[in-house]
Motif scaffolding. Structure first.
Motif: not given
Lengths: 254, 283
Positions: A15, A18-19, A22-23
């Motif tokens: 999780r 992924r953060h 994505r940033s």
């Protein structure tokens, strides 16, 4: 519930990774300051600093890597703070999972994110003329020491992450950590410093770590610095972990 | 042994006390919630509602008193309590950077369920989020976030669900969506403990209502029982007058249809049938 510890940690690690995917700006902002320091010191101040037989960027890189880590862990605090603030931390804690997996996932994420940042900084250093003839074992030792530096700083970061009242407050703890390399052997040899400053610089953790990494990269014998460096890293790790766990227990089910 | 009493009352709270330094938030709270019913804990801000919910979901320890959830003591059997519950906190606890589907899959994986993808797809369908499933939650409206939040709480079908102020900060349409979801839960046999500061919310949803005031439950009962506490002469009936909420919903259209089209027709008979239509879904 400990039987789920590894599985839950993996799910939560995925999780937070992924953060980061994505940033990616978190990687950019982590590396921008150390890279700026490197440019400034190599091209502006570097000409006036005598660093010995190696190019100044090679002399400088170990300290820059530590600054990268100090700046990177502020995002660990920030990510944890966000989880606290938007309630997802409590959601996880009220679920039938291994509760400590929530913290460990953040710690592992910090490790991965910092290693990515370090690779970026080393690539920039290579472009600026950094060269090392170190072998695989020496590089592995460098990576090992850097990981041993990331872990205690990450557990320190967990504390403001759990307790901060604002996002700025969560990441402010890292400023002194970023400045610590400036008063060390990272940029100039400590023998050029004035008395009390030199005494501080010689005996603070960053100097022994910087010296060890530098010796490994320039194929010098590491001497006793490596043991001092390891003692600092493991000692701070133990203290930071214990303090972070106390803070965590006080937060949950107090 | 532990199965007879909890079958009747999955949530039992006796003499619960909690203080923060000199602030006595709970000073002896007692209540029980019957299986498959919706129980509303009504109180103003700072009454201690959230503290009760946090103790029941093992996020806080009580200073005194006992609480059991699904037959397990929250103080000593935390892991079993967490197997039995879901908590929907005061603010929609969703991951903004993940998509709606990823949020649901994450919770299904953490509950160690098989086929997390299928579970996610079913819930997206049930909560009308299928279209938005692949979008980051940061693009969702408040109502959509809350629906996702509640959907996440249903994963694994825990027998007890805590909803802490589920409609605070929602617009009227979002509120009705959440109410519908809560009613469905109770129909499926889930025991729901709901906290709210809105009187009408308790009135619409709850089988039993308890009023928490200054750290104590001052009255408990069904809506009818609570109403009987007041002398009937003081009760004002304003049934025939549409509330602003009904007017708003009639004009805007609870399905989010083109507002202008509805406005054009709202002067005529069409407008009043729409109004009836939206109050019907409300009941």
């Amino acid at each position: 519930m400990t039987r789920h510890f590894l599985g839950d940690s993996t799910v939560l690690l995925r999780r937070s990774l992924r953060h980061i995917m994505r940033s990616p700006d978190t990687i950019i902002t982590t590396t921008i300051m150390p890279i700026a320091f490197m440019l400034l010191f190599v091209y502006v101040f570097g000409g006036a600093i005598k660093s010995g037989s190696h190019s100044y960027v090679t002399y400088l890189l170990p300290g820059i890597l530590l600054i990268t880590i100090a700046s990177g862990v502020s995002y660990t605090a920030f990510r944890l703070f966000q989880d606290m603030r938007n309630g997802i931390f409590e959601r996880f804690q009220s679920m039938p999972i291994a509760r400590s997996a929530v913290l460990w996932a953040h710690v592992l994420t910090s490790l991965v994110a910092n290693l990515i940042s370090l690779v970026v900084v080393v690539l920039v250093a290579l472009a600026m003329g950094f060269r090392s003839g170190a072998g695989v074992l020496a590089w592995l030792a460098v990576v090992g020491i850097l990981i041993l530096f990331i872990l205690p700083l990450t557990w320190i970061a967990v504390i403001p992450g759990l307790t901060a009242k604002s996002a700025d407050g969560a990441s402010a703890f890292s400023y002194p950590l970023i400045l610590l390399p400036l008063i060390s052997s990272a940029f100039v040899p400590t023998r050029t410093m004035s008395g009390p400053v030199r005494a501080f610089a010689d005996n603070q953790p960053v100097t022994s770590i910087v010296n060890t990494v530098r010796d490994l990269l320039t194929q010098q014998p590491v001497g006793s610095d490596i043991w001092v460096a390891l003692a600092w890293c493991v000692g701070i790790l133990a203290a930071a972990y214990a303090f972070a766990m106390v803070t965590y227990r006080r937060k949950i089910a107090a | 042994m532990t199965t007879t009493a909890p079958l009747a009352e999955p949530i039992r709270v006796r003499g619960l006390q909690k203080s923060y330094k000199d602030l006595h938030v709970l000073r002896g709270v007692d209540f029980g919630v019957a299986r498959g019913s919706v129980f509303a804990l009504l109180g103003s801000n700072g009454a201690g509602k959230t503290t009760v919910v946090k103790i029941l979901s093992t996020l806080l320890k009580a200073d005194a008193g006992t609480a059991t959830v699904n037959g397990f003591d929250v103080a000593t059997r935390g892991a079993e309590v967490r197997e039995s519950i879901s908590l929907t906190g005061q603010f929609a606890a969703v991951d903004e950077i993940l998509t709606g589907r990823e949020n649901l899959v994450l919770v299904a994986q953490l509950r160690h369920l098989k086929h997390p993808g299928t579970i996610a797809a079913d819930l997206l369908e049930r909560f009308s989020l299928t279209e938005a499933a692949g979008r980051k939650v940061s693009t969702y409206s408040g109502g959509m976030r809350r629906r996702l939040d509640i959907a996440m709480s249903l994963i694994g079908s825990p027998p007890v669900i805590f909803l802490d102020e589920p409609t605070t900060g929602l617009d009227p349409e979002g509120r009705i969506e959440v109410w519908r979801a809560v009613r469905e839960l109770a129909q499926h046999g889930t025991t729901v403990l709901l906290t709210t500061q809105y009187l009408d919310e308790a009135e619409h949803l709850a089988d039993r209502i308890a009023i928490l005031h200054h750290g104590r439950i001052i009255v408990t009962g069904t809506l009818a029982e609570l109403k009987r506490l007041l002398p009937p002469a003081k009760v004002e009936y304003v049934e025939k007058q549409p509330s602003l909420e009904e007017v708003f919903l009639a004009i805007v259209g609870s399905e989010g249809k083109d507002a202008n089209a509805d406005l054009d027709r709202s002067a005529g008979l069409d407008g009043s049938t729409r109004l009836n239509g939206s109050t019907a879904t409300d009941d």
